[in-house]
Design an enzyme around this catalytic site. Structure first.
Site, PDB file in Angstrom:
ATOM      1  N   ASP A 169       4.730  -3.962  -7.042  1.00  0.00           N
ATOM      2  CA  ASP A 169       3.983  -2.812  -6.535  1.00  0.00           C
ATOM      3  C   ASP A 169       4.526  -1.499  -7.097  1.00  0.00           C
ATOM      4  O   ASP A 169       3.933  -0.435  -6.859  1.00  0.00           O
ATOM      5  CB  ASP A 169       3.999  -2.779  -5.002  1.00  0.00           C
TER       6      ASP A 169
ATOM      7  N   LYS B 290       4.001  12.782  -2.106  1.00  0.00           N
ATOM      8  CA  LYS B 290       4.918  11.772  -1.582  1.00  0.00           C
ATOM      9  C   LYS B 290       5.715  12.397  -0.444  1.00  0.00           C
ATOM     10  O   LYS B 290       6.342  13.441  -0.622  1.00  0.00           O
ATOM     11  CB  LYS B 290       5.872  11.279  -2.668  1.00  0.00           C
TER      12      LYS B 290
ATOM     13  N   GLY C  40       0.804  -1.222   0.000  1.00  0.00           N
ATOM     14  CA  GLY C  40       0.000   0.000   0.000  1.00  0.00           C
ATOM     15  C   GLY C  40       0.835   1.270   0.000  1.00  0.00           C
ATOM     16  O   GLY C  40       2.057   1.243   0.088  1.00  0.00           O
TER      17      GLY C  40
ATOM     18  N   ARG D   5      -1.308   0.031  -9.620  1.00  0.00           N
ATOM     19  CA  ARG D   5      -0.156  -0.837  -9.836  1.00  0.00           C
ATOM     20  C   ARG D   5      -0.578  -2.288 -10.039  1.00  0.00           C
ATOM     21  O   ARG D   5      -1.698  -2.669  -9.717  1.00  0.00           O
ATOM     22  CB  ARG D   5       0.763  -0.767  -8.608  1.00  0.00           C
TER      23      ARG D   5
ATOM     24  N   GLY E   5       2.567   3.689   1.507  1.00  0.00           N
ATOM     25  CA  GLY E   5       3.147   3.905   2.830  1.00  0.00           C
ATOM     26  C   GLY E   5       3.626   5.317   3.064  1.00  0.00           C
ATOM     27  O   GLY E   5       3.710   5.779   4.195  1.00  0.00           O
ATOM     28  N   ARG E   6       3.974   6.024   1.979  1.00  0.00           N
ATOM     29  CA  ARG E   6       4.364   7.427   2.119  1.00  0.00           C
ATOM     30  C   ARG E   6       3.829   8.262   0.959  1.00  0.00           C
ATOM     31  O   ARG E   6       4.444   9.232   0.540  1.00  0.00           O
ATOM     32  CB  ARG E   6       5.874   7.579   2.266  1.00  0.00           C
TER      33      ARG E   6
END
Length: 522
Positions: free
Chosen positions: A270, A123, A101, A200, A103-104
């Site tokens: 991903d 991001k 997923g 993705r 994450g940032r």
């Protein structure tokens, strides 16, 4: 920002996380979680792309506004939008990693402009339910690299995400840059990335792995409806066409990577886009000396899975994982296998034509594969700069001797003293064949050089160049970011005012952190 045409197709049509809390957790039966960016303490705009702003519908005079700064640093949320993080899984370095997923990364919204749709994503804007053990933030050095590289790739003609803005957060971020137990605080930053979507391969892997077949079917049909509307037919036929389209776009992207000498460094599933665009610029790099075994990723230094020469094979492997994820909707292996098999066949054919174009040759010959293999072997006899070698082929004329042709590219050699004896003989033999091929072409030297200059860039974002910009930025000098940004907007032009950047990697950068290999630390 008042001119933005906002859309929320992803969040309004696909299943959302039932929990509203921003806690690290497993998220099931959902493709995203609502989450707000963390508010930065003292955001400062370092650079923004007017071209990308206009592309998404932001007026140039809005870039310097407080509203622009606040929205694209995460300090304020646009009205009528709900930011979200996407849920997906993936294979990392060939191993199933389960849920990953965003994450940032936090998606702000989707916008429409000139009949095109774009997703705006921050991001480094803070923690999400998918951050695992991390904080969801990003540091200035990795943000500069991402910001510059996406735009450099676009102007090279490589399918990619775009960069809208680079903003300092004003907050320190703790990072262990080499993963060696020596963490230190660095400047935090946020980049706004732009793409048709950030969907993705891993999104489909997650749904298939969890046997969420209803959601899988809905998600595939959502993608076809909005991103591949040309796909028609019965359901199963559509799913196969979808896979074939993604495979074709992926092949085209990898071909461009090989053309310009780009190494992604983290080709996990991903990090593979359904749009066939380059996403997630982590430990990337351009080949300095031509070395098919080079990878810029310290994490990959032992197995070199993501080395330059292996990128086509990894892309095919990643597509195999996507095919496995789509199989429950198709229930036939053979048509999927045919698409996978044709991927490498088509790639090899396209690769031959691409290298011939770099050489200024348009006529195919029976011995093309042998001819190219001999060249690529020679490029490895002594360290030879890939970018300079191909660019300087434009100095050769049909009437030249093999000796003179070799002299034309001698600036590409890192150790010119090694070009003697057998090494020199091999080069002279190849150039003899090359000149014969040039003289069989119907094009003039001028026509051939124009073709070569359109596919062989003069300027690429070498790691040492990005590191110089990072070092200057750490001292609050952001001029080099602007200089490189302008340079890389026209990578195929001579740009004599920037000639200093058309040079081999300096010796000091051979093993310097950030100039040779990089970690995933961000």
């Amino acid at each position: 920002m008042k001119h933005l045409q906002l859309h929320n197709r992803f969040t309004s049509e696909l299943p959302a996380d039932s929990s509203q809390t921003n806690e690290i957790r497993q998220v099931s039966n959902a493709l995203f979680s609502y989450v707000n960016p963390v508010k930065p303490s003292a955001p400062k705009l370092l650079h923004a792309s007017k071209e990308v702003a206009e592309m998404v519908g932001i007026h140039a005079d809005e870039i310097q506004s407080e509203a622009f700064l606040n929205v694209f640093s995460g300090k304020e949320i646009l009205e009528e939008t709900r930011p979200f993080a996407m849920c997906y899984a993936g294979h990392q370095f060939g191993n199933w990693a389960g849920q990953l997923g965003d994450g940032r990364a936090i998606n702000l919204t989707e916008v429409q402009h000139n009949d095109q749709f774009f997703t705006l994503q921050l991001k480094g804007a803070g923690k999400t339910p998918y951050s695992r053990t991390a904080d969801g933030l990003a540091v200035l050095r990795s943000s500069i690299r991402e910001y510059l590289c996406a735009e450099a790739m676009h102007h090279l003609g490589v399918p990619t995400t775009r960069s809208l803005s680079l903003i300092l957060s004003g907050d320190p971020v703790l990072r262990d840059i080499l993963y060696n137990g020596n963490p230190a605080y660095e400047k935090g930053a946020v980049v706004c990335r732009v793409a048709p979507s950030f969907i993705r391969f891993g999104s489909f892997e997650m749904l298939a792995a969890r046997n969420e077949l209803k959601n899988l079917k809905q998600f595939v049909e959502y993608n076809i409806k909005y991103y591949f509307p040309e796909i028609t037919g019965e359901a199963k036929e559509q799913y196969l066409k979808f896979f074939k389209t993604v495979a074709d776009k992926t092949r085209e992207m990898i071909l461009h990577w090989q053309r310009v000498g780009f190494v992604h460094g983290v080709m996990n599933t991903d990090n593979m886009s359904i749009h066939g665009i380059t996403i997630d610029y982590g430990p990337y790099g351009w080949l300095e000396n031509y070395d098919p075994n080079w990878t810029p990723n310290t994490t990959d230094s032992q197995n070199r899975r993501y080395r330059f020469g292996n990128q086509p094979q990894v892309a095919q492997w990643n597509l195999f994982q996507l095919a496995n994820s789509l199989y429950p909707l198709i229930n036939e292996a053979e048509p999927l296998e045919k698409i996978l098999e044709s991927f490498m066949t088509d790639f090899n054919s396209d690769y031959t034509k691409m290298i011939l174009a770099k050489l200024g040759l348009s006529t195919l010959a029976e011995n093309d594969e042998e001819f190219i293999a001999y060249l690529e072997s020679n490029l490895q006899l002594s360290e030879t700069d890939m970018t300079i070698f191909y660019r300087n082929l434009n100095k050769i004329k049909k009437t030249d001797s093999a000796k003179k042709a070799l002299q034309a590219i001698e600036d590409a050699f890192y150790k010119p003293e090694e070009i003697k004896d057998t090494v020199k003989d091999n080069w002279l033999l190849w150039f003899t064949d090359y000149l014969d091929r040039l003289n069989q072409e119907n094009t003039s030297d001028g026509e051939r050089i124009r073709l070569q200059n359109s596919v062989n860039p003069k300027y690429v974002l070498r790691n040492y160049m990005a590191q110089l910009a990072i070092d200057a930025a750490d001292k609050e000098d952001y001029s080099l970011i602007s200089e490189l940004y302008e340079l890389l907007k026209n990578p195929y032009d001579e740009q004599p005012e920037y000639e200093k950047w058309f040079t081999k990697r300096p010796d000091w950068a051979r093993s310097k952190v950030g100039c040779s290999m990089l970690s995933c630390s961000s």
